[in-house]
Design a protein around this motif. Structure first.
Motif, PDB file in Angstrom:
ATOM      1  N   ALA A 103       9.029  -6.140   6.858  1.00 61.95           N
ATOM      2  CA  ALA A 103       8.386  -4.846   7.119  1.00 61.95           C
ATOM      3  C   ALA A 103       7.248  -5.049   8.103  1.00 61.95           C
ATOM      4  O   ALA A 103       6.531  -6.053   8.061  1.00 61.95           O
ATOM      5  CB  ALA A 103       7.863  -4.226   5.825  1.00 61.95           C
ATOM      6  N   TYR A 104       7.092  -4.089   9.012  1.00 63.15           N
ATOM      7  CA  TYR A 104       5.992  -4.128   9.974  1.00 63.15           C
ATOM      8  C   TYR A 104       4.752  -3.498   9.346  1.00 63.15           C
ATOM      9  O   TYR A 104       4.827  -2.429   8.752  1.00 63.15           O
ATOM     10  CB  TYR A 104       6.365  -3.359  11.245  1.00 63.15           C
ATOM     11  N   TYR A 105       3.613  -4.178   9.495  1.00 62.46           N
ATOM     12  CA  TYR A 105       2.395  -3.645   8.876  1.00 62.46           C
ATOM     13  C   TYR A 105       1.262  -3.372   9.870  1.00 62.46           C
ATOM     14  O   TYR A 105       0.288  -2.693   9.531  1.00 62.46           O
ATOM     15  CB  TYR A 105       1.894  -4.585   7.781  1.00 62.46           C
TER      16      TYR A 105
ATOM     17  N   GLN B 243      -3.145   0.640   4.977  1.00 59.79           N
ATOM     18  CA  GLN B 243      -3.143   0.918   6.414  1.00 59.79           C
ATOM     19  C   GLN B 243      -4.519   1.364   6.905  1.00 59.79           C
ATOM     20  O   GLN B 243      -4.945   1.009   8.004  1.00 59.79           O
ATOM     21  CB  GLN B 243      -2.089   1.978   6.733  1.00 59.79           C
TER      22      GLN B 243
ATOM     23  N   LEU C   2       1.391  -1.478   2.959  1.00 63.23           N
ATOM     24  CA  LEU C   2       1.981  -0.424   3.789  1.00 63.23           C
ATOM     25  C   LEU C   2       1.553   0.979   3.361  1.00 63.23           C
ATOM     26  O   LEU C   2       1.872   1.952   4.038  1.00 63.23           O
ATOM     27  CB  LEU C   2       3.507  -0.532   3.744  1.00 63.23           C
ATOM     28  N   SER C   3       0.824   1.061   2.248  1.00 66.37           N
ATOM     29  CA  SER C   3       0.381   2.364   1.748  1.00 66.37           C
ATOM     30  C   SER C   3      -0.769   2.892   2.595  1.00 66.37           C
ATOM     31  O   SER C   3      -1.316   2.198   3.463  1.00 66.37           O
ATOM     32  CB  SER C   3      -0.071   2.239   0.289  1.00 66.37           C
TER      33      SER C   3
ATOM     34  N   ASP D 280       4.162  -3.167  -0.667  1.00 64.76           N
ATOM     35  CA  ASP D 280       4.095  -1.698  -0.618  1.00 64.76           C
ATOM     36  C   ASP D 280       2.647  -1.223  -0.519  1.00 64.76           C
ATOM     37  O   ASP D 280       2.357  -0.233   0.160  1.00 64.76           O
ATOM     38  CB  ASP D 280       4.752  -1.091  -1.859  1.00 64.76           C
TER      39      ASP D 280
ATOM     40  N   LEU E 250      -1.370   0.943  14.224  1.00 63.40           N
ATOM     41  CA  LEU E 250      -0.236   1.083  13.341  1.00 63.40           C
ATOM     42  C   LEU E 250       1.064   0.832  14.105  1.00 63.40           C
ATOM     43  O   LEU E 250       1.191   1.224  15.258  1.00 63.40           O
ATOM     44  CB  LEU E 250      -0.218   2.480  12.706  1.00 63.40           C
TER      45      LEU E 250
END
Length: 262
Positions: A113-115, A251, A246-247, A243, A261
């Motif tokens: 996943a990209y963060y 972020q 990424l929330s 998660d 982002l």
């Protein structure tokens, strides 16, 4: 008879007390074991030292799950994970390293996943405001310039690309000193052991050093990604922390430290 009855009652109370102590000790031990199992071990690129530590603290406060971090250069952490280092999550400074681990069957493919997108800045060890351009870096005033080792640090690679785009990479070679990772390079400048450096913007949040943001078009985009190593025994907890990064909370913290982002 009365004496014997009191003695028996006293013995009964002692046994009852001992049993209660046993259960308290037992439950405390169980709680300690449970808390110990609620710890995840995260390998993270050095540019995340401040931001991810804050995210980890917020995550622990919300969930009670403890996060232990190991920070280093992305390339060296990648090598360690490929060799089986027992990490539960890996936050790399560039997606290519997660892809490399996926190809080597060391990270779950569906966990990528990209963060965030990292930025770099030119930093001076002096407090005075200076135009941090190629002319200043080439000037006699600057004796040593530090960047992270471009061989295994994405921020070092981006710094090299910027110096190449400015047309000064070859001329600046005698002044260059490589940090093992981007945080070490920052420490070189902060301590005055280097006159200038090209550093991760994310490390400049609480500094008094003068710095200028470097334009993105001078280097490849530092697209950062995370993944879960296959050797983890706590994938569910790792996914929970991923998660959280990424929330909105995670972020917002990354934005506060200068990340864009993805």
């Amino acid at each position: 008879m009365l004496h014997n009855r009191k003695a028996e009652e006293g013995l009964h109370m002692i046994r009852k007390h001992s049993l209660m102590v046993f259960f308290i000790v037992f439950l405390t031990g169980c709680a300690g074991s449970e808390n110990e199992s609620e710890t995840i071990y995260v390998a993270a690129a050095s540019d995340l030292y401040h931001a991810l530590t804050d995210i980890g603290d917020a995550f622990t406060e919300e969930t009670g799950i403890i996060v232990e971090f190991t920070y280093g250069s992305t390339g060296l952490l990648t090598q360690q994970i490929q060799e089986g280092a027992p990490f539960d999550l890996f936050a790399a400074a560039h997606e290519s390293y997660i892809d490399q681990l996926i190809e080597g069957n060391a990270v779950f493919e569906d966990s990528k996943a990209y963060y965030g997108i990292g930025r770099i800045a030119a930093v001076s060890s002096g407090g005075q405001e200076i135009v941090m351009d190629k002319d200043y870096l080439l000037s006699d005033e600057v004796k040593l310039i530090t960047i992270a080792n471009p061989e295994h640090a994405p921020y070092g690679k981006a710094a090299k690309e910027t110096l190449e785009s400015w047309g000064i990479w070859d001329d600046i070679q005698p002044k260059l000193v490589f940090g093992e990772n981007i945080r070490q390079s920052y420490q070189y400048v902060e301590s005055g052991n280097a006159d200038a450096g090209i550093i991760a913007l994310a490390l400049m949040n609480e500094t008094n050093l003068h710095f200028d943001l470097i334009e993105e078009h001078t280097h490849e985009t530092i697209l950062q990604a995370l993944g879960i190593p296959v050797q983890t025994e706590k994938r569910e907890l790792s996914e929970q922390f991923a998660d959280f990064i990424l929330s909105r909370t995670g972020q917002d913290i990354l934005i506060e430290y200068g990340f864009d982002l993805p």
